[in-house]
Design an enzyme around this catalytic site. Structure first.
Site, mmCIF file in Angstrom:
data_model
loop_
_atom_site.group_PDB
_atom_site.id
_atom_site.type_symbol
_atom_site.label_atom_id
_atom_site.label_comp_id
_atom_site.label_asym_id
_atom_site.label_seq_id
_atom_site.Cartn_x
_atom_site.Cartn_y
_atom_site.Cartn_z
ATOM 1 N N LYS A 120 0.826 -1.199 0.000
ATOM 2 C CA LYS A 120 0.000 0.000 0.000
ATOM 3 C C LYS A 120 0.864 1.255 0.000
ATOM 4 C CE LYS A 120 -1.613 2.261 3.403
ATOM 5 N NZ LYS A 120 -2.229 2.716 4.671
ATOM 6 N N ASP A 138 -6.508 0.907 1.379
ATOM 7 C CA ASP A 138 -6.468 1.020 2.838
ATOM 8 C C ASP A 138 -7.847 0.618 3.367
ATOM 9 O OD1 ASP A 138 -8.148 3.135 2.255
ATOM 10 O OD2 ASP A 138 -6.997 4.636 3.355
#
Length: 215
Positions: A120, A138
């Site tokens: 991420k 997320d």
């Protein structure tokens, strides 16, 4: 979800916010990477409060290494997991200084090799700083994508993979920003504010009617 419906969702999100930007404050490529690393399991607001003072004295790997782990902790102790983050930030700063001439690499695998940088973080950095049309997932993106019905997934990795396949190319650059902001300000975790949702009629969330009235 049909392609036409997916396109319409992102078309509306784009109309509402044509050029979304990260809400993390940064000065350069290095400080952006540090801010993203700090934001893991923490809010952007809390990270910005901590880095406001930090980035006044540190804006490069060299200065971070000189600051040292214990002094770094003094700046970021209000952020969750600050002990581990401080250790990782010092280590990655040392690597950037020695192996990359203090420049943050524009390469996913190189970024992933740095301490504290996961999938991420790498994708957020590549998207925000270099403008790569990649999607980072997320908690907001995971929640919103599944609530809307864009995907039906159980993990962040699976969500990333499926969004990368279904989001039209014209929307990929800003797709995760739109989903993050929609999750942060409208499609909230505990109490989604469906009464002002611009994609309410397209949403497949079964309980959305319960949140349609502003209470």
């Amino acid at each position: 979800m049909k392609k036409e419906k997916v396109s319409e969702i992102f078309a509306r999100l784009k109309k509402q916010n044509p050029e979304p930007k990260t809400e993390l404050n940064f000065i350069n490529d290095y400080t952006l990477l540090i801010a993203i690393v700090m934001s893991a399991q923490a809010t952007d607001v809390s990270v910005n409060k901590a880095t406001e003072s930090l980035f006044k004295v540190v804006d490069s790997p060299k200065k971070m290494v000189e600051l040292g782990e214990e002094n770094l902790k003094k700046y970021i102790r209000t952020i969750g997991l600050y002990n581990a983050k401080a250790k990782n930030v010092i280590k990655l700063s040392e690597i950037l200084l020695k192996e990359y001439d203090s420049k943050v690499p524009e390469d996913y695998e190189m970024l992933r090799s740095l301490p504290g940088v996961g999938s991420k973080t790498a994708n957020v950095f590549l998207n925000c700083f270099y403008g790569h049309p990649v999607i980072a997932v997320d908690t907001h993106v995971f929640r919103v994508a599944n609530r809307l019905g864009l995907v039906k997934t159980k993990t962040a990795d699976e969500t990333q993979e499926k969004l990368a396949r279904i989001v039209p190319e014209e929307y990929k650059l800003h797709a995760h920003h739109w989903l993050i902001l929609h999750g942060r300000y409208t499609c909230k975790a505990r109490k989604p504010e469906c009464y002002h949702c611009i994609v309410y009629d397209l949403c497949e969330f079964k309980e959305k009617a319960l949140y349609r009235i502003n209470s």
